[in-house]
Design a protein around this motif. Sequence first.
Motif, PDB file in Angstrom:
ATOM      1  N   PHE A   1     -17.422   4.156 -10.370  1.00  0.00           N
ATOM      2  CA  PHE A   1     -16.009   4.385 -10.728  1.00  0.00           C
ATOM      3  C   PHE A   1     -15.182   4.329  -9.450  1.00  0.00           C
ATOM      4  O   PHE A   1     -15.484   5.047  -8.489  1.00  0.00           O
ATOM      5  N   LEU A   2     -14.156   3.519  -9.465  1.00  0.00           N
ATOM      6  CA  LEU A   2     -13.204   3.559  -8.358  1.00  0.00           C
ATOM      7  C   LEU A   2     -12.149   4.586  -8.748  1.00  0.00           C
ATOM      8  O   LEU A   2     -11.467   4.436  -9.766  1.00  0.00           O
ATOM      9  N   ILE A   3     -12.085   5.679  -7.964  1.00  0.00           N
ATOM     10  CA  ILE A   3     -11.111   6.723  -8.327  1.00  0.00           C
ATOM     11  C   ILE A   3     -10.053   6.886  -7.231  1.00  0.00           C
ATOM     12  O   ILE A   3     -10.317   6.634  -6.054  1.00  0.00           O
ATOM     13  N   VAL A   4      -8.869   7.292  -7.667  1.00  0.00           N
ATOM     14  CA  VAL A   4      -7.761   7.591  -6.736  1.00  0.00           C
ATOM     15  C   VAL A   4      -7.179   8.937  -7.174  1.00  0.00           C
ATOM     16  O   VAL A   4      -7.444   9.383  -8.289  1.00  0.00           O
ATOM     17  N   PRO A   5      -6.373   9.586  -6.340  1.00  0.00           N
ATOM     18  CA  PRO A   5      -5.738  10.829  -6.796  1.00  0.00           C
ATOM     19  C   PRO A   5      -4.881  10.572  -8.034  1.00  0.00           C
ATOM     20  O   PRO A   5      -4.308   9.497  -8.172  1.00  0.00           O
ATOM     21  N   ALA A   6      -4.811  11.561  -8.917  1.00  0.00           N
ATOM     22  CA  ALA A   6      -4.074  11.393 -10.169  1.00  0.00           C
ATOM     23  C   ALA A   6      -2.614  11.034  -9.904  1.00  0.00           C
ATOM     24  O   ALA A   6      -1.966  10.372 -10.707  1.00  0.00           O
ATOM     25  N   LYS A   7      -2.103  11.493  -8.754  1.00  0.00           N
ATOM     26  CA  LYS A   7      -0.702  11.202  -8.421  1.00  0.00           C
ATOM     27  C   LYS A   7      -0.471   9.724  -8.169  1.00  0.00           C
ATOM     28  O   LYS A   7       0.653   9.231  -8.317  1.00  0.00           O
ATOM     29  N   ASP A   8      -1.536   9.071  -7.719  1.00  0.00           N
ATOM     30  CA  ASP A   8      -1.422   7.636  -7.424  1.00  0.00           C
ATOM     31  C   ASP A   8      -1.482   6.882  -8.742  1.00  0.00           C
ATOM     32  O   ASP A   8      -2.533   6.782  -9.380  1.00  0.00           O
ATOM     33  N   THR A   9      -0.350   6.346  -9.164  1.00  0.00           N
ATOM     34  CA  THR A   9      -0.308   5.667 -10.470  1.00  0.00           C
ATOM     35  C   THR A   9      -0.220   4.149 -10.319  1.00  0.00           C
ATOM     36  O   THR A   9      -0.225   3.435 -11.310  1.00  0.00           O
ATOM     37  N   HIS A  10      -0.116   3.684  -9.072  1.00  0.00           N
ATOM     38  CA  HIS A  10       0.115   2.239  -8.924  1.00  0.00           C
ATOM     39  C   HIS A  10      -1.143   1.439  -8.610  1.00  0.00           C
ATOM     40  O   HIS A  10      -1.183   0.252  -8.834  1.00  0.00           O
ATOM     41  N   THR A  11      -2.183   2.108  -8.099  1.00  0.00           N
ATOM     42  CA  THR A  11      -3.393   1.366  -7.705  1.00  0.00           C
ATOM     43  C   THR A  11      -4.084   0.785  -8.938  1.00  0.00           C
ATOM     44  O   THR A  11      -4.346   1.491  -9.910  1.00  0.00           O
ATOM     45  N   ARG A  12      -4.333  -0.524  -8.864  1.00  0.00           N
ATOM     46  CA  ARG A  12      -4.979  -1.224  -9.995  1.00  0.00           C
ATOM     47  C   ARG A  12      -6.385  -1.691  -9.650  1.00  0.00           C
ATOM     48  O   ARG A  12      -7.201  -1.896 -10.542  1.00  0.00           O
ATOM     49  N   SER A  13      -6.628  -1.947  -8.377  1.00  0.00           N
ATOM     50  CA  SER A  13      -7.972  -2.368  -7.965  1.00  0.00           C
ATOM     51  C   SER A  13      -8.190  -1.939  -6.531  1.00  0.00           C
ATOM     52  O   SER A  13      -7.271  -1.448  -5.874  1.00  0.00           O
ATOM     53  N   ILE A  14      -9.397  -2.160  -6.064  1.00  0.00           N
ATOM     54  CA  ILE A  14      -9.724  -1.723  -4.702  1.00  0.00           C
ATOM     55  C   ILE A  14      -8.885  -2.464  -3.679  1.00  0.00           C
ATOM     56  O   ILE A  14      -8.608  -1.948  -2.586  1.00  0.00           O
ATOM     57  N   ALA A  15      -8.400  -3.660  -4.044  1.00  0.00           N
ATOM     58  CA  ALA A  15      -7.586  -4.431  -3.112  1.00  0.00           C
ATOM     59  C   ALA A  15      -6.290  -3.693  -2.775  1.00  0.00           C
ATOM     60  O   ALA A  15      -5.759  -3.823  -1.670  1.00  0.00           O
ATOM     61  N   ASP A  16      -5.794  -2.877  -3.726  1.00  0.00           N
ATOM     62  CA  ASP A  16      -4.568  -2.121  -3.470  1.00  0.00           C
ATOM     63  C   ASP A  16      -4.771  -1.015  -2.444  1.00  0.00           C
ATOM     64  O   ASP A  16      -3.808  -0.418  -1.975  1.00  0.00           O
ATOM     65  N   LEU A  17      -6.019  -0.703  -2.150  1.00  0.00           N
ATOM     66  CA  LEU A  17      -6.303   0.400  -1.236  1.00  0.00           C
ATOM     67  C   LEU A  17      -6.513  -0.081   0.189  1.00  0.00           C
ATOM     68  O   LEU A  17      -7.015   0.651   1.036  1.00  0.00           O
ATOM     69  N   LYS A  18      -6.100  -1.293   0.478  1.00  0.00           N
ATOM     70  CA  LYS A  18      -6.279  -1.807   1.846  1.00  0.00           C
ATOM     71  C   LYS A  18      -5.499  -0.912   2.818  1.00  0.00           C
ATOM     72  O   LYS A  18      -4.354  -0.545   2.574  1.00  0.00           O
ATOM     73  N   GLY A  19      -6.196  -0.545   3.899  1.00  0.00           N
ATOM     74  CA  GLY A  19      -5.556   0.314   4.906  1.00  0.00           C
ATOM     75  C   GLY A  19      -5.534   1.786   4.540  1.00  0.00           C
ATOM     76  O   GLY A  19      -4.905   2.569   5.232  1.00  0.00           O
ATOM     77  N   ALA A  20      -6.220   2.112   3.459  1.00  0.00           N
ATOM     78  CA  ALA A  20      -6.196   3.517   3.021  1.00  0.00           C
ATOM     79  C   ALA A  20      -7.309   4.316   3.699  1.00  0.00           C
ATOM     80  O   ALA A  20      -8.091   3.778   4.478  1.00  0.00           O
ATOM     81  N   VAL A  21      -7.316   5.634   3.396  1.00  0.00           N
ATOM     82  CA  VAL A  21      -8.422   6.498   3.825  1.00  0.00           C
ATOM     83  C   VAL A  21      -9.369   6.569   2.630  1.00  0.00           C
ATOM     84  O   VAL A  21      -8.970   6.938   1.521  1.00  0.00           O
ATOM     85  N   PHE A  22     -10.613   6.161   2.852  1.00  0.00           N
ATOM     86  CA  PHE A  22     -11.536   5.998   1.725  1.00  0.00           C
ATOM     87  C   PHE A  22     -12.793   6.840   1.957  1.00  0.00           C
ATOM     88  O   PHE A  22     -13.319   6.902   3.056  1.00  0.00           O
ATOM     89  N   ALA A  23     -13.222   7.517   0.870  1.00  0.00           N
ATOM     90  CA  ALA A  23     -14.403   8.367   0.983  1.00  0.00           C
ATOM     91  C   ALA A  23     -15.608   7.664   0.372  1.00  0.00           C
ATOM     92  O   ALA A  23     -15.557   7.185  -0.757  1.00  0.00           O
ATOM     93  N   TYR A  24     -16.667   7.569   1.171  1.00  0.00           N
ATOM     94  CA  TYR A  24     -17.947   7.057   0.656  1.00  0.00           C
ATOM     95  C   TYR A  24     -18.837   8.264   0.406  1.00  0.00           C
ATOM     96  O   TYR A  24     -18.733   9.295   1.076  1.00  0.00           O
ATOM     97  N   ALA A  25     -19.746   8.100  -0.564  1.00  0.00           N
ATOM     98  CA  ALA A  25     -20.654   9.216  -0.844  1.00  0.00           C
ATOM     99  C   ALA A  25     -21.755   9.282   0.203  1.00  0.00           C
ATOM    100  O   ALA A  25     -21.888  10.279   0.917  1.00  0.00           O
ATOM    101  N   ASP A  26     -22.531   8.214   0.329  1.00  0.00           N
ATOM    102  CA  ASP A  26     -23.712   8.226   1.205  1.00  0.00           C
ATOM    103  C   ASP A  26     -23.959   6.777   1.593  1.00  0.00           C
ATOM    104  O   ASP A  26     -23.819   5.882   0.767  1.00  0.00           O
TER     105      ASP A  26
END
Lengths: 279, 485
Positions: A110-135
Amino acid sequence: MHRRTFLALPLLLVAGMSLGAERPLRVGMTPAFLHDQLGLLAAWRDYLQQTLKRPVEFVQRDRYRETMDLLQQDKLDFAWVCDYPYVSMGRQVRLLAVPVNQGEPVYRSFLIVPAKDTHTRSIADLKGAVFAYADPLSNTGYLAPRFEIKEAGYDPATFFRRTFFTWSHRKAIEAVASGLAQGAAVDSYIWQSLEKVSPKLTARTRVVKQSEAFGFPPFVANRSVSQADFDAMRAALLDMSHDPAGRALLAKLNLDGFVAGSPDLYQSVAKMVASFGQP
Amino acid sequence: MFFNLSLRFKLPLWGSLLIVITALTLSLTFMGQAYDDLKQDILRNSEDLGLTMSRALVPLMLHDDLWLAFEMVSLPFQENTHADAVHAESLIVLDPNRQVYVSSLPERYPVLAKLSTLGREFAYVDKSLGTLHEGESSVMEAPDSSRLFIALPIIADGVTLGTLLVVHDTSSFWFRFLHFADRALWITLIVLGVLLPINWYWGQRMTQPLSLLARQMETIHDHLPEALEPGIYVYGDELGKLYKAFAEMVAQLKGKALLEKQMIQSERMAAVGRFTASIAHEINNPLGGMFNAISTLKRHIPLDPIAQMTVSHLERGLQQIRETVAALLVEAKLKSRHLAPQDFEDVHLLVTHEAHKKRVELAWSVAIEDSLPLPSTLVRQILINLLLNAIQAAADGGRVSLRAAIDKDNLLIRVENDGKMLTPEQMGTLFEPFSRFSEQGNGLGLWVIYQIVQQLKGSVKAGVDAGITHFLVVLPLTEQEDGNV
């Protein structure tokens, strides 16, 4: 021959009676599921001990790498790991059983974003973001999103401005919910299980996209495990859904049951691993 | 204006002012102390927290473990630790480039955000934040800001990994302080609510006797003030002394006034005496001549009946003049025997007839057994005059009493009667000749008594008390100098 059987019988009895003296089966537990539910883990261990009539020990590690090392050092007999470590370990382990979730032995990323973020449609929209990986050895929390970035034509190493590991899917969800990370990729099974346990937490995240189905994180057996132990453990897991106590545990684990499964389930993971130039 | 107010108000008002000033000073001091303590608490707590955090963060930052660093800085803000003014609002870890490495409020202070872009206060902190060495901390408060910043360095082996900012929202601090202040205000109000009425009551109690005294003193111009009732103020302090002095002063003034009145009275009586005596002498001399002439006329010249009647008429008229003059000028130099108990009995018999006529009850009490060295004629004159007057003045069917007794070296005679009472004006001229209080008599009865008493060196006083008019005659029993007796 008969005599030997005769002699062996009391020995077996003794072995059965002095349960604690026998070497315990060591099972590695990883963040492939909500492994911080200690009460549930204790109940499950007791169940397995009763079914197998021998001591069972759960060994918890937060990082897949550590569990893989323990397997390689023969310090574990079995482990519930992510599909990526399973594929990575190759001949070190044998597929023991595959959990069934929502009727299928598969899960997704699942690609998840904060609930407040309503504009992200795909991982491409997260370019330059802070991203959390599990392991770094998680399929859905690391391999799958990176593969997707690569497929989209970006370099996973520079796509995000900042990435970090939370070492569990649950914490990756917390990182997104708190706003620490602007996105994360998590295990669909864990997200859905957590939705039942802590709906407030998952409500603060939004699932943007679901990946294709991957083989569910499997139970694996170390090569060194005897066939008898292998069979006993597989039977114990597969029979859980036929037993009321087992079913109660499965419900708490948010699973339908276990199937024997086939390594073929993990071909897509192997392909992704190969695309990053790993074995 | 205020300074002319009555002490009854001035004293409690001054007291109230002092109480209010004291209460306000105390509560302001207390509040100031509370403010300082609270601020010190915050700084100390923040430094403790910051110091612990900055050390714990070192390995996490060295391994660039953002998640564990986040868990670490979030630890003080778990849901069960309730927000308190002493607790920080957030923790922010900055990397050496002054970017947010991690913060406990990532939504507000996101990872990688430049410190200067987080707002005006943070821009101020960015500007004023200098290089901090290990163990140092720096407190910053942007002007017109509700935030307080405490900065601590995160240093590993002399290398600065970043800076920890402990952020305080002072509005919560103010909220807590106002809570304190509110409590202080209430305590102050309660204290005032207790002390002010006590002060007012005490002030009134202290000044009421004083103002009563002042009011009495003010009337001293118009008339002699009444003596204050005893027991209004019984304590021996200055006020008590004042009360005592006032009572003494009033008593003295009254005595003086009485003395003056008596002196005027006796001087006037003396003048009247001298005047009447000289008139009596002036009349007596020609009167003697006239009696001689008439005697000569009757003896040596035969008179016709008309002339005889005329001469007799003249003689009677002259006789009346002589009697009046004699009454005016009592001659005490008559030889007289000592007063005996029998004399009282005689007088009793004499006035009983008059008393019966007016149906007046006559109470008689004479406690005298031996004869006394007083001229009996004069004393009998006094008794008869007093008793006849009293019977005259008594109401119909009323009561007259006589009491006579020896007191030390004095004979006391007291005659009382009910009936019409004497007015103060009448009292003033009571013993003067021809004062005529009754229709009968020549108005000389009391004058005669007065003169006799004067000659016997005694005193006579009249008084009115509870509807009873009384006359008290005091006659000393010492041997008369002139040896009359």
